[in-house]
Scaffold this motif. Structure first.
Motif, PDB file in Angstrom:
ATOM      1  N   GLU A  88      30.091  43.595  47.811  1.00  0.00           N
ATOM      2  CA  GLU A  88      30.205  43.973  49.218  1.00  0.00           C
ATOM      3  C   GLU A  88      30.084  42.787  50.165  1.00  0.00           C
ATOM      4  OE1 GLU A  88      31.151  46.926  49.645  1.00  0.00           O
ATOM      5  OE2 GLU A  88      30.670  47.713  47.655  1.00  0.00           O
ATOM      6  N   ASN A  89      29.332  41.776  49.770  1.00  0.00           N
ATOM      7  CA  ASN A  89      29.108  40.641  50.658  1.00  0.00           C
ATOM      8  C   ASN A  89      29.058  39.335  49.868  1.00  0.00           C
ATOM      9  OD1 ASN A  89      28.627  39.340  53.116  1.00  0.00           O
ATOM     10  ND2 ASN A  89      26.395  39.503  52.866  1.00  0.00           N
ATOM     11  N   PRO A  90      30.149  39.007  49.152  1.00  0.00           N
ATOM     12  CA  PRO A  90      30.134  37.801  48.304  1.00  0.00           C
ATOM     13  C   PRO A  90      29.965  36.530  49.132  1.00  0.00           C
ATOM     14  CG  PRO A  90      32.360  38.683  48.496  1.00  0.00           C
ATOM     15  CD  PRO A  90      31.453  39.690  49.121  1.00  0.00           C
ATOM     16  N   ARG A  91      29.253  35.585  48.539  1.00  0.00           N
ATOM     17  CA  ARG A  91      28.995  34.315  49.218  1.00  0.00           C
ATOM     18  C   ARG A  91      30.149  33.341  49.047  1.00  0.00           C
ATOM     19  NH1 ARG A  91      24.313  35.064  46.175  1.00  0.00           N
ATOM     20  NH2 ARG A  91      25.068  33.446  44.746  1.00  0.00           N
ATOM     21  N   GLU A  92      30.790  33.372  47.860  1.00  0.00           N
ATOM     22  CA  GLU A  92      31.766  32.349  47.521  1.00  0.00           C
ATOM     23  C   GLU A  92      33.180  32.745  47.937  1.00  0.00           C
ATOM     24  OE1 GLU A  92      30.930  29.438  46.367  1.00  0.00           O
ATOM     25  OE2 GLU A  92      28.813  30.007  46.288  1.00  0.00           O
ATOM     26  N   PRO A  93      33.936  31.827  48.519  1.00  0.00           N
ATOM     27  CA  PRO A  93      35.323  32.133  48.921  1.00  0.00           C
ATOM     28  C   PRO A  93      36.188  32.623  47.766  1.00  0.00           C
ATOM     29  CG  PRO A  93      34.600  30.068  49.907  1.00  0.00           C
ATOM     30  CD  PRO A  93      33.528  30.477  48.942  1.00  0.00           C
ATOM     31  N   ARG A  94      35.992  32.043  46.569  1.00  0.00           N
ATOM     32  CA  ARG A  94      36.824  32.450  45.431  1.00  0.00           C
ATOM     33  C   ARG A  94      36.534  33.904  45.051  1.00  0.00           C
ATOM     34  NH1 ARG A  94      40.238  34.160  43.066  1.00  0.00           N
ATOM     35  NH2 ARG A  94      41.039  33.626  41.008  1.00  0.00           N
ATOM     36  N   THR A  95      35.272  34.323  45.138  1.00  0.00           N
ATOM     37  CA  THR A  95      34.936  35.717  44.864  1.00  0.00           C
ATOM     38  C   THR A  95      35.592  36.626  45.883  1.00  0.00           C
ATOM     39  OG1 THR A  95      32.761  34.911  44.141  1.00  0.00           O
ATOM     40  CG2 THR A  95      33.041  37.282  44.319  1.00  0.00           C
ATOM     41  N   ARG A  96      35.515  36.256  47.142  1.00  0.00           N
ATOM     42  CA  ARG A  96      36.123  37.072  48.194  1.00  0.00           C
ATOM     43  C   ARG A  96      37.631  37.181  47.990  1.00  0.00           C
ATOM     44  NH1 ARG A  96      32.356  34.184  51.511  1.00  0.00           N
ATOM     45  NH2 ARG A  96      34.002  32.768  52.249  1.00  0.00           N
ATOM     46  N   GLN A  97      38.263  36.084  47.595  1.00  0.00           N
ATOM     47  CA  GLN A  97      39.708  36.092  47.376  1.00  0.00           C
ATOM     48  C   GLN A  97      40.077  37.051  46.248  1.00  0.00           C
ATOM     49  OE1 GLN A  97      41.401  32.614  45.440  1.00  0.00           O
ATOM     50  NE2 GLN A  97      43.169  32.641  46.824  1.00  0.00           N
ATOM     51  N   PHE A  98      39.328  36.979  45.150  1.00  0.00           N
ATOM     52  CA  PHE A  98      39.591  37.857  44.001  1.00  0.00           C
ATOM     53  C   PHE A  98      39.421  39.313  44.390  1.00  0.00           C
ATOM     54  CE2 PHE A  98      37.802  40.288  40.431  1.00  0.00           C
ATOM     55  CZ  PHE A  98      38.841  40.195  39.522  1.00  0.00           C
ATOM     56  N   LEU A  99      38.311  39.645  45.036  1.00  0.00           N
ATOM     57  CA  LEU A  99      38.033  41.034  45.370  1.00  0.00           C
ATOM     58  C   LEU A  99      39.041  41.574  46.383  1.00  0.00           C
ATOM     59  CD1 LEU A  99      34.131  40.915  45.584  1.00  0.00           C
ATOM     60  CD2 LEU A  99      35.525  41.999  43.811  1.00  0.00           C
ATOM     61  N   SER A 100      39.542  40.740  47.246  1.00  0.00           N
ATOM     62  CA  SER A 100      40.521  41.199  48.232  1.00  0.00           C
ATOM     63  C   SER A 100      41.808  41.664  47.566  1.00  0.00           C
ATOM     64  CB  SER A 100      40.837  40.076  49.230  1.00  0.00           C
ATOM     65  OG  SER A 100      41.599  39.051  48.621  1.00  0.00           O
ATOM     66  N   LYS A 101      42.060  41.172  46.362  1.00  0.00           N
ATOM     67  CA  LYS A 101      43.293  41.527  45.651  1.00  0.00           C
ATOM     68  C   LYS A 101      43.114  42.732  44.713  1.00  0.00           C
ATOM     69  CE  LYS A 101      45.246  36.862  45.741  1.00  0.00           C
ATOM     70  NZ  LYS A 101      45.722  35.713  44.945  1.00  0.00           N
ATOM     71  N   VAL A 102      41.881  42.977  44.284  1.00  0.00           N
ATOM     72  CA  VAL A 102      41.680  44.027  43.290  1.00  0.00           C
ATOM     73  C   VAL A 102      41.080  45.295  43.884  1.00  0.00           C
ATOM     74  CG1 VAL A 102      41.437  42.392  41.409  1.00  0.00           C
ATOM     75  CG2 VAL A 102      39.394  43.186  42.584  1.00  0.00           C
ATOM     76  N   LEU A 103      40.476  45.212  45.051  1.00  0.00           N
ATOM     77  CA  LEU A 103      39.875  46.405  45.646  1.00  0.00           C
ATOM     78  C   LEU A 103      40.936  47.212  46.388  1.00  0.00           C
ATOM     79  CD1 LEU A 103      36.471  45.055  46.960  1.00  0.00           C
ATOM     80  CD2 LEU A 103      36.884  46.519  44.998  1.00  0.00           C
TER      81      LEU A 103
END
Length: 252
Positions: free
Chosen positions: A237-252
């Motif tokens: 819900e609130n990832p710190r790392e940009p790479r995590t945010r990028q991944f989740l934006s594509k799979v959620l």
């Protein structure tokens, strides 16, 4: 003490380094979900925990024992294959493909390991297998052969087969990825039940909803390292790392 502990784990295939220094600690009773893109090293790490792959450097312990090694005279000595197989009994693993014996019934698939490896009596193994079939919702399919079962049912038999060896930890390598969408829920329900019973679990999955609802901790891997880890509400819900945010934006 952690039930599973990995420190600085590295693994390469030729010049391709798949794991580049993975650190992870899983306490008894915890469920960890490993997320990340294809090629991130998730499945390779799981196979290293079960010593299906030999790590190049670092160390993995399961229940305090170094995986694939034994301490003798103050030094670590690599185990022979028979010793590795004995050590591996404490770690159950469920794969993408079910790998059931096609010529054996569901009940016979589950009792094979306890009778042949653990030397349980046939009657005890059968009684335990029937309990496990009840747990995974297949009590009425004990005498069915794999080709008479759906993919989801076969995967639930595979879970029961792993549990029959009375493991300390269960490893799941994308257990629903080979299933038709309508069959996924039954398998995830069984896994959620195991988590509720306190089974220690490491799960490689793309099922974000399952990770959000069931996991105690989520680790996001990419490029052979743990980019970020923490409770699901933090990582998802609130990832710190940009790479995590990028991944989740594509799979959620």
């Amino acid at each position: 003490m952690s039930l599973v502990r990995a420190v600085g784990v590295r693994k390469s295939y030729g010049h391709d380094e798949v794991l580049s220094g993975v650190d992870l600690e899983v306490a008894a009773g915890q469920v960890w979900c490993l997320l990340g893109p294809s090629g991130a090293g998730k499945s390779t790490f799981l196979r290293c925990v079960n010593h299906l792959e030999t790590i190049d450097s670092g160390r993995i312990w399961v229940d305090g024992e170094p995986v694939g090694f034994a301490a003798r005279g103050g030094k670590l000595h690599e185990l022979r294959e028979r010793e590795v197989a004995k050590q591996r009994r404490g770690t159950g693993m469920v794969f993408q493909r079910f790998n059931l014996f096609p010529h054996r019934t569901a009940l016979e698939n589950i009792t094979e390991g306890p009778v042949q490896v653990l030397r349980e009596s046939k009657s005890d193994a059968v009684a335990h297998a029937r309990e496990l079939l009840e747990k995974v919702g297949l009590a009425d399919r004990a005498n069915a052969y794999p080709n008479q079962l759906s993919g989801g049912q076969q995967q639930r038999v595979a879970i029961a087969r792993a549990l029959a060896m009375r493991p300390k930890v269960m490893l799941f390598d994308e257990p629903t990825s080979a299933l038709d969408p309508e069959l996924v829920g039954d398998v995830l329900d069984v896994m959620a039940g195991l988590a509720a019973d306190g089974m220690t679990m490491l799960v490689v999955t793309h099922e974000i909803g399952f990770a959000r609802q069931v996991a105690d901790e989520v680790a996001f891997l990419d490029g052979g390292v743990v980019v970020e880890s923490g409770p699901p509400d933090q990582v998802l819900e609130n990832p710190r790392e940009p790479r995590t945010r990028q991944f989740l934006s594509k799979v959620l």
